[in-house]
Motif scaffolding. Structure first.
Motif, PDB file in Angstrom:
ATOM      1  N   ILE A  76      -5.263   7.895 -85.865  1.00  0.00           N
ATOM      2  CA  ILE A  76      -4.332   6.847 -85.071  1.00  0.00           C
ATOM      3  C   ILE A  76      -3.921   7.556 -83.628  1.00  0.00           C
ATOM      4  CG2 ILE A  76      -2.123   5.964 -85.137  1.00  0.00           C
ATOM      5  CD1 ILE A  76      -4.263   4.954 -87.123  1.00  0.00           C
ATOM      6  N   ASP A  77      -3.500   8.658 -83.685  1.00  0.00           N
ATOM      7  CA  ASP A  77      -2.915   9.194 -82.447  1.00  0.00           C
ATOM      8  C   ASP A  77      -4.094   9.269 -81.429  1.00  0.00           C
ATOM      9  OD1 ASP A  77      -1.617  10.562 -80.301  1.00  0.00           O
ATOM     10  OD2 ASP A  77      -0.556  11.957 -81.611  1.00  0.00           O
ATOM     11  N   SER A  78      -5.094   9.695 -81.800  1.00  0.00           N
ATOM     12  CA  SER A  78      -6.332   9.931 -80.693  1.00  0.00           C
ATOM     13  C   SER A  78      -6.850   8.649 -80.340  1.00  0.00           C
ATOM     14  CB  SER A  78      -7.474  10.646 -81.224  1.00  0.00           C
ATOM     15  OG  SER A  78      -7.923   9.860 -82.252  1.00  0.00           O
ATOM     16  N   LEU A  79      -6.943   7.440 -81.241  1.00  0.00           N
ATOM     17  CA  LEU A  79      -7.192   6.241 -80.811  1.00  0.00           C
ATOM     18  C   LEU A  79      -6.231   5.631 -79.701  1.00  0.00           C
ATOM     19  CD1 LEU A  79      -9.258   4.044 -81.172  1.00  0.00           C
ATOM     20  CD2 LEU A  79      -8.283   3.367 -83.268  1.00  0.00           C
ATOM     21  N   VAL A  80      -4.931   5.619 -80.228  1.00  0.00           N
ATOM     22  CA  VAL A  80      -3.815   5.104 -79.371  1.00  0.00           C
ATOM     23  C   VAL A  80      -3.598   5.594 -77.893  1.00  0.00           C
ATOM     24  CG1 VAL A  80      -1.322   4.814 -79.189  1.00  0.00           C
ATOM     25  CG2 VAL A  80      -2.474   4.387 -81.239  1.00  0.00           C
ATOM     26  N   VAL A  81      -3.756   6.946 -77.807  1.00  0.00           N
ATOM     27  CA  VAL A  81      -3.738   7.352 -76.343  1.00  0.00           C
ATOM     28  C   VAL A  81      -5.087   7.188 -75.873  1.00  0.00           C
ATOM     29  CG1 VAL A  81      -3.805   9.555 -75.424  1.00  0.00           C
ATOM     30  CG2 VAL A  81      -2.094   9.396 -77.306  1.00  0.00           C
ATOM     31  N   ALA A  82      -6.262   7.065 -76.394  1.00  0.00           N
ATOM     32  CA  ALA A  82      -7.525   6.749 -75.808  1.00  0.00           C
ATOM     33  C   ALA A  82      -7.499   5.230 -75.171  1.00  0.00           C
ATOM     34  CB  ALA A  82      -8.518   6.808 -76.607  1.00  0.00           C
ATOM     35  N   ILE A  83      -6.848   4.378 -76.090  1.00  0.00           N
ATOM     36  CA  ILE A  83      -6.725   2.974 -75.389  1.00  0.00           C
ATOM     37  C   ILE A  83      -5.917   2.975 -74.419  1.00  0.00           C
ATOM     38  CG2 ILE A  83      -5.894   0.547 -76.204  1.00  0.00           C
ATOM     39  CD1 ILE A  83      -6.709   1.531 -79.101  1.00  0.00           C
ATOM     40  N   LYS A  84      -4.422   3.657 -74.474  1.00  0.00           N
ATOM     41  CA  LYS A  84      -3.632   3.902 -73.201  1.00  0.00           C
ATOM     42  C   LYS A  84      -4.441   4.261 -72.312  1.00  0.00           C
ATOM     43  CE  LYS A  84       0.918   4.200 -75.392  1.00  0.00           C
ATOM     44  NZ  LYS A  84       2.181   5.162 -75.514  1.00  0.00           N
ATOM     45  N   SER A  85      -5.499   5.115 -72.177  1.00  0.00           N
ATOM     46  CA  SER A  85      -6.131   5.971 -71.267  1.00  0.00           C
ATOM     47  C   SER A  85      -7.169   5.192 -70.674  1.00  0.00           C
ATOM     48  CB  SER A  85      -6.386   7.274 -71.680  1.00  0.00           C
ATOM     49  OG  SER A  85      -5.209   7.939 -72.030  1.00  0.00           O
ATOM     50  N   GLY A  86      -7.318   3.929 -71.086  1.00  0.00           N
ATOM     51  CA  GLY A  86      -8.364   2.967 -70.658  1.00  0.00           C
ATOM     52  C   GLY A  86      -9.711   2.905 -71.262  1.00  0.00           C
ATOM     53  N   CYS A  87      -9.812   3.549 -72.344  1.00  0.00           N
ATOM     54  CA  CYS A  87     -10.856   3.495 -73.347  1.00  0.00           C
ATOM     55  C   CYS A  87     -10.995   2.125 -74.024  1.00  0.00           C
ATOM     56  CB  CYS A  87     -11.253   4.618 -74.156  1.00  0.00           C
ATOM     57  SG  CYS A  87     -11.346   6.207 -73.436  1.00  0.00           S
TER      58      CYS A  87
END
Length: 245
Positions: free
Chosen positions: A182-193
């Motif tokens: 969850i955490d890794s995916l949310v931050v990755a999306i926020k970071s433009g992935c």
């Protein structure tokens, strides 16, 4: 696909006390028509996991103590980047992830930075119920809205990353419970992935015992909602461009 979206892809297997299954899983991956290197991250096992993985033909990274899936995967990602792989995919050592689907999940990187092998996407018969099902539905709904893409299985560990996502993971890939999903995916999306999902069919564990029961399912519901709320407060990271890893 004639031209896959990767040149060198590494299969990473985090493994903690999986001596019963890891050898067979490694051999199954290595027997595929598509040739992939396999890294088993032996996460502080107290059985013969490392020996079984090495005997089956995997490269083994032995951690001195148990870090959990997040810590093991972060070590695996560092290995992948250091050794020049442009993509990596997580595969469970217990045999639940079908190696036959590895190429399909990796091919999802054609149009995304992260490709998730989704268990609830109109393929296979994998079922969950009760609190775990409720938690997964809430998580999927919120993260789908965040990513502007319909996602049905955001807690799946069967996922691939290209070089841009690998760089982002090295900047932010938490080791705490549900952080690796969850955490890794949310931050990755926020970071433009960009994220996509590929339907896959899960198999039963090839050995050992499932860790879930009604009490743990209830705990999972509470902890998953907390993990999501915590992840949503995270700031985005600034990974290099895809050619900058």
């Amino acid at each position: 696909m004639a031209n896959p979206p990767y040149k060198r892809a590494l299969v990473i297997m985090p493994a903690w006390n999986e001596a019963e299954t890891v050898g067979a899983t490694v051999r199954e991956v290595l027997s595929l028509e598509d040739k992939f290197d396999v890294l088993v991250v032996n996460d502080g096992s107290t059985d013969g996991t490392g020996e079984a993985a090495a005997a089956a033909g995997a490269t083994v990274l032995n951690l001195p103590f148990n870090l959990g899936v997040g810590g093991a995967m972060r070590a695996g990602f560092r290995f992948a980047v250091r050794e020049g792989y442009d993509s990596a995919i997580q595969v469970d050592a217990d045999g639940q992830h079908d190696p036959a689907d590895i190429r399909r999940v990796l091919n999802g990187l054609q149009d995304a930075d992260i490709s998730i092998g989704a268990r609830f996407a109109d393929r296979g018969s994998y079922k969950v119920s009760g609190p775990r099902k409720w938690a997964m539905q809430v998580l999927a709904a919120v993260i789908s809205r965040l990513s502007r893409t319909r996602l049905t299985d955001v807690t799946s560990g069967f996922r691939a990353a290209n070089s841009r996502a690998l760089a982002q993971y090295l900047d932010h890939y938490p080791a705490e419970y549900l952080g690796d999903t969850i955490d890794s995916l949310v931050v990755a999306i926020k970071s433009g992935c960009k994220v996509t999902q590929i339907p896959v069919e899960m198999r039963i564990r090839q050995g050992g015992k499932p860790s879930h029961n009604p009490i743990k399912a209830g705990i999972y519901l509470g902890r998953s909602v907390f993990a999501l709320l915590f992840a949503l407060t995270r700031k985005k990271s600034n990974p290099p461009t895809q050619n900058g890893v």
